[in-house]
Design a protein around this motif. Structure first.
Motif, PDB file in Angstrom:
ATOM      1  N   UNK A  44       0.915  -1.247   0.006  1.00 49.78           N
ATOM      2  CA  UNK A  44       0.058  -0.057  -0.008  1.00 49.78           C
ATOM      3  C   UNK A  44       0.979   1.233  -0.035  1.00 49.78           C
ATOM      4  N   UNK A  45       1.954   1.244   0.777  1.00 49.28           N
ATOM      5  CA  UNK A  45       2.886   2.389   1.049  1.00 49.28           C
ATOM      6  C   UNK A  45       3.538   2.635  -0.507  1.00 49.28           C
ATOM      7  N   UNK A  46       3.940   1.523  -1.105  1.00 47.76           N
ATOM      8  CA  UNK A  46       4.752   1.735  -2.530  1.00 47.76           C
ATOM      9  C   UNK A  46       3.797   2.262  -3.486  1.00 47.76           C
ATOM     10  N   UNK A  47       2.411   1.978  -3.364  1.00 48.85           N
ATOM     11  CA  UNK A  47       1.488   2.236  -4.252  1.00 48.85           C
ATOM     12  C   UNK A  47       0.967   3.710  -4.298  1.00 48.85           C
ATOM     13  N   UNK A  48       0.679   3.992  -2.942  1.00 48.67           N
ATOM     14  CA  UNK A  48       0.890   5.609  -2.814  1.00 48.67           C
ATOM     15  C   UNK A  48       1.791   6.364  -3.082  1.00 48.67           C
ATOM     16  N   UNK A  49       3.066   5.904  -2.862  1.00 48.72           N
ATOM     17  CA  UNK A  49       4.179   6.777  -3.391  1.00 48.72           C
ATOM     18  C   UNK A  49       4.348   6.688  -5.060  1.00 48.72           C
ATOM     19  N   UNK A  50       3.882   5.836  -5.528  1.00 51.80           N
ATOM     20  CA  UNK A  50       3.680   5.449  -6.914  1.00 51.80           C
ATOM     21  C   UNK A  50       5.079   5.202  -7.444  1.00 51.80           C
ATOM     22  N   UNK A  51       5.835   4.129  -6.407  1.00 52.13           N
ATOM     23  CA  UNK A  51       7.265   3.879  -6.548  1.00 52.13           C
ATOM     24  C   UNK A  51       7.521   3.311  -7.811  1.00 52.13           C
ATOM     25  N   UNK A  52       7.015   2.180  -8.159  1.00 52.41           N
ATOM     26  CA  UNK A  52       7.051   1.207  -9.276  1.00 52.41           C
ATOM     27  C   UNK A  52       6.248   1.599 -10.573  1.00 52.41           C
ATOM     28  N   UNK A  53       5.409   2.693 -10.268  1.00 47.23           N
ATOM     29  CA  UNK A  53       4.502   3.316 -11.431  1.00 47.23           C
ATOM     30  C   UNK A  53       3.559   1.853 -11.758  1.00 47.23           C
ATOM     31  N   UNK A  54       3.123   1.379 -10.905  1.00 44.16           N
ATOM     32  CA  UNK A  54       2.438   0.040 -11.002  1.00 44.16           C
ATOM     33  C   UNK A  54       0.878   0.244 -10.856  1.00 44.16           C
ATOM     34  N   UNK A  55       0.071  -0.428 -11.625  1.00 42.27           N
ATOM     35  CA  UNK A  55      -1.434  -0.144 -11.321  1.00 42.27           C
ATOM     36  C   UNK A  55      -2.024  -1.216 -10.595  1.00 42.27           C
ATOM     37  N   UNK A  56      -1.544  -2.506 -10.522  1.00 46.81           N
ATOM     38  CA  UNK A  56      -1.866  -3.540  -9.494  1.00 46.81           C
ATOM     39  C   UNK A  56      -1.021  -4.031  -8.882  1.00 46.81           C
ATOM     40  N   UNK A  57      -1.412  -4.427  -7.618  1.00 43.61           N
ATOM     41  CA  UNK A  57      -0.323  -5.294  -6.747  1.00 43.61           C
ATOM     42  C   UNK A  57      -1.153  -6.526  -6.275  1.00 43.61           C
ATOM     43  N   UNK A  58      -0.518  -7.754  -6.236  1.00 43.91           N
ATOM     44  CA  UNK A  58      -0.759  -8.770  -5.744  1.00 43.91           C
ATOM     45  C   UNK A  58      -0.009  -9.124  -4.617  1.00 43.91           C
ATOM     46  N   UNK A  59      -0.413  -9.897  -3.450  1.00 40.21           N
ATOM     47  CA  UNK A  59       0.208 -10.365  -2.492  1.00 40.21           C
ATOM     48  C   UNK A  59      -0.328 -11.585  -2.122  1.00 40.21           C
ATOM     49  N   UNK A  60       0.490 -12.751  -2.307  1.00 43.77           N
ATOM     50  CA  UNK A  60       0.074 -14.111  -2.043  1.00 43.77           C
ATOM     51  C   UNK A  60       1.349 -15.021  -1.497  1.00 43.77           C
ATOM     52  N   UNK A  61       0.946 -16.113  -0.953  1.00 42.22           N
ATOM     53  CA  UNK A  61       1.800 -16.877  -0.390  1.00 42.22           C
ATOM     54  C   UNK A  61       2.527 -17.853  -1.330  1.00 42.22           C
ATOM     55  N   UNK A  62       3.568 -17.910  -1.945  1.00 36.66           N
ATOM     56  CA  UNK A  62       4.136 -18.786  -3.075  1.00 36.66           C
ATOM     57  C   UNK A  62       4.343 -20.080  -2.809  1.00 36.66           C
ATOM     58  N   UNK A  63       4.286 -20.432  -1.518  1.00 34.60           N
ATOM     59  CA  UNK A  63       4.306 -21.953  -0.901  1.00 34.60           C
ATOM     60  C   UNK A  63       2.955 -22.596  -1.115  1.00 34.60           C
ATOM     61  N   UNK A  64       2.095 -22.098  -0.610  1.00 37.69           N
ATOM     62  CA  UNK A  64       0.579 -22.833  -0.623  1.00 37.69           C
ATOM     63  C   UNK A  64      -0.498 -22.142  -1.496  1.00 37.69           C
ATOM     64  N   UNK A  65      -0.175 -21.024  -2.071  1.00 41.46           N
ATOM     65  CA  UNK A  65      -0.837 -20.292  -3.114  1.00 41.46           C
ATOM     66  C   UNK A  65      -2.262 -19.667  -2.349  1.00 41.46           C
ATOM     67  N   UNK A  66      -2.151 -19.151  -1.069  1.00 45.82           N
ATOM     68  CA  UNK A  66      -3.199 -18.511  -0.688  1.00 45.82           C
ATOM     69  C   UNK A  66      -2.936 -16.801  -1.117  1.00 45.82           C
ATOM     70  N   UNK A  67      -4.014 -16.486  -1.287  1.00 45.36           N
ATOM     71  CA  UNK A  67      -4.020 -14.829  -1.863  1.00 45.36           C
ATOM     72  C   UNK A  67      -4.370 -14.021  -0.464  1.00 45.36           C
ATOM     73  N   UNK A  68      -3.370 -12.928  -0.430  1.00 46.65           N
ATOM     74  CA  UNK A  68      -3.584 -12.109   0.695  1.00 46.65           C
ATOM     75  C   UNK A  68      -4.242 -10.811   0.517  1.00 46.65           C
ATOM     76  N   UNK A  69      -3.697 -10.210  -0.705  1.00 51.09           N
ATOM     77  CA  UNK A  69      -4.274  -8.777  -0.833  1.00 51.09           C
ATOM     78  C   UNK A  69      -4.152  -8.496  -2.682  1.00 51.09           C
ATOM     79  N   UNK A  70      -5.212  -7.809  -2.885  1.00 48.94           N
ATOM     80  CA  UNK A  70      -5.209  -7.258  -4.312  1.00 48.94           C
ATOM     81  C   UNK A  70      -5.513  -5.686  -4.239  1.00 48.94           C
ATOM     82  N   UNK A  71      -4.525  -4.991  -4.571  1.00 54.66           N
ATOM     83  CA  UNK A  71      -4.671  -3.751  -4.615  1.00 54.66           C
ATOM     84  C   UNK A  71      -4.572  -3.090  -5.917  1.00 54.66           C
ATOM     85  N   UNK A  72      -5.552  -1.976  -6.166  1.00 51.54           N
ATOM     86  CA  UNK A  72      -5.231  -1.334  -7.620  1.00 51.54           C
ATOM     87  C   UNK A  72      -5.614   0.181  -7.682  1.00 51.54           C
TER      88      UNK A  72
END
Lengths: 90, 130
Positions: A44-72
């Motif tokens: 959320x911090x990086x998105x607000x600062x527009x740090x990577x010029x990204x439009x969407x961000x997804x946070x998930x666990x790569x070991x078991x595949x659970x999705x934590x958050x989708x922000x855009x």
């Protein structure tokens, strides 16, 4: 003189993966972290600062595949599309 | 409805990456398709192929040639930052602060009896006309 025992820290695997996408849908940046709640806050911090010029961000666990958050970005408003229910953590 | 499709696509991507990270070797697409995590989403084979190609185009998954009679390439997840990300995210260049203070210099010339003032390259001479 007593010797100080140095505790060996256990190797921590950074399984939580944060992927930033640009407006075309290409992955701009992949970050990894240990804790999901910190990863979401940082995303959320990086998105607000527009740090990577990204439009969407997804946070998930790569070991078991659970999705934590989708922000855009949508109509100049940072929108939390999906966040994991905190009751699931308990 | 749009939000649901975004969430579903994100869940699919997370499931595919989890299957690939748990595998030690690059996995062919038919083995990923058979994995129990992927079966939950009720993919058709064609839809799965298009989804994998989209993931490959967006540099989430990379392919590598493998020795398998059924498949030519195997997929593996990218570890670390993508190349495009490093290019796109340019470091902020530090701008050197220019001194705003004026460069003032005063010279007293005894032989001519004049005073010369120098302000940022501009000369002013003050003296008595004989």
């Amino acid at each position: 003189m007593t010797k100080r025992k140095i505790k060996k820290s256990k190797a921590v695997t950074r399984t939580i993966q944060t992927t930033y996408y640009d407006h075309k849908g290409n992955a701009v940046r992949i970050n990894r972290s240990v804790h999901a709640h910190l990863a979401v806050a940082k995303a959320v911090d990086y998105m607000q600062l527009d740090y990577y010029q990204a439009k969407t961000v997804e946070v998930f666990d790569a070991s078991d595949g659970t999705l934590h958050a989708v922000i855009r970005w949508r109509n100049k408003i940072l929108e939390i599309v999906f966040k994991r229910d905190p009751k699931e953590f308990q | 409805m749009k939000e649901e499709s975004v969430i579903l696509a994100a869940q699919k991507r997370a499931a595919i990456i989890s299957v690939l990270t748990n595998a030690k070797q690059p996995m062919p697409s038919y083995l990923i398709f058979k994995a129990p995590e992927i079966k939950k989403f009720d993919f058709t084979w064609a839809a799965f192929q298009t989804f994998m190609s989209a993931m490959k185009n967006s540099q989430l998954v990379y392919s590598k040639k493998i020795d398998d009679p059924k498949a030519r390439v195997g997929y593996f997840p990218f570890n670390g930052s993508t190349e495009s990300g490093e290019k796109k995210v340019a470091k902020k260049q530090k701008v050197k602060a220019v001194s705003i203070a004026p460069n003032l210099k005063i010279d007293i010339i005894k032989s001519t009896g004049r005073v010369r003032l120098e302000l940022n390259g501009l000369f002013i001479e003050i003296g008595v006309i004989e």
